[in-house]
Design a protein around this motif. Structure first.
Motif, mmCIF file in Angstrom:
data_model
loop_
_atom_site.group_PDB
_atom_site.id
_atom_site.type_symbol
_atom_site.label_atom_id
_atom_site.label_comp_id
_atom_site.label_asym_id
_atom_site.label_seq_id
_atom_site.Cartn_x
_atom_site.Cartn_y
_atom_site.Cartn_z
ATOM 1 N N UNK A 49 0.826 -1.209 0.000
ATOM 2 C CA UNK A 49 0.000 0.000 0.000
ATOM 3 C C UNK A 49 0.865 1.265 0.000
ATOM 4 N N UNK A 50 1.991 1.215 0.705
ATOM 5 C CA UNK A 50 2.904 2.369 0.692
ATOM 6 C C UNK A 50 3.427 2.629 -0.715
ATOM 7 N N UNK A 51 3.781 1.559 -1.445
ATOM 8 C CA UNK A 51 4.269 1.732 -2.824
ATOM 9 C C UNK A 51 3.185 2.346 -3.703
ATOM 10 N N UNK A 76 -6.687 3.862 -0.790
ATOM 11 C CA UNK A 76 -5.433 3.203 -0.412
ATOM 12 C C UNK A 76 -4.996 3.641 0.970
ATOM 13 N N UNK A 77 -5.100 4.928 1.250
ATOM 14 C CA UNK A 77 -4.725 5.425 2.575
ATOM 15 C C UNK A 77 -5.664 4.874 3.643
ATOM 16 N N UNK A 82 -6.287 1.100 8.171
ATOM 17 C CA UNK A 82 -6.959 -0.052 8.764
ATOM 18 C C UNK A 82 -5.971 -1.200 8.985
ATOM 19 N N UNK A 83 -5.099 -1.442 8.026
ATOM 20 C CA UNK A 83 -4.064 -2.479 8.190
ATOM 21 C C UNK A 83 -3.174 -2.151 9.376
ATOM 22 N N UNK A 88 -1.088 -3.268 14.776
ATOM 23 C CA UNK A 88 -0.780 -2.886 16.158
ATOM 24 C C UNK A 88 -1.494 -3.795 17.151
ATOM 25 N N UNK A 89 -2.741 -4.121 16.869
ATOM 26 C CA UNK A 89 -3.494 -5.029 17.732
ATOM 27 C C UNK A 89 -2.856 -6.426 17.737
#
Length: 117
Positions: A49-51, A76-77, A82-83, A88-89
């Motif tokens: 997603x960053x790419x 995408x953001x 959400x990812x 983190x969870x």
């Protein structure tokens, strides 16, 4: 048959995560395995997603017709955010599988995460 870069990235990340969780008690091993698999998926997804955001930006332009135009946060953001929340969870849950006296393992997990951001 061409290799799947997403699956390849997940496999590499999973192997690194598995190496951090070798001291998990046997009765908790199956749960830790599921969480490391999820974490690997989420880390690989975030990288992808960053790419996409680097190439396409963080906002989408819309035109609903009738003069309704503007910009909004990109899908995408939203997916990346959400990812990240799920990751983190999952990491919090994984940390619970490390023995309380294994501060080195907790530090290794923290270092691993820093390398992937």
């Amino acid at each position: 048959m061409a290799s799947n870069p997403r699956k390849s990235a997940q496999t590499k990340i999973k192997k690194k995560l598995d190496a951090l969780f070798t001291n998990v008690p046997a009765e908790k091993q199956a749960a830790a395995e599921l969480l490391t698999k999820r974490a690997a998926f989420l880390l690989a997804a975030e990288d992808e997603l960053e790419r996409v955001m680097q190439a396409n930006g963080y906002v989408d332009v819309y035109d609903n017709g009738g003069g309704q135009t503007g910009t909004m946060v990109s899908a995408t953001l939203k997916a990346y955010t959400q990812c990240n929340q799920q990751l983190l969870s999952t990491i919090r849950q994984l940390r619970e599988f490390l023995p309380a006296d294994d501060s080195a393992g907790r530090d290794e997990l923290t270092e691993f995460l820093k390398q992937h951001k």
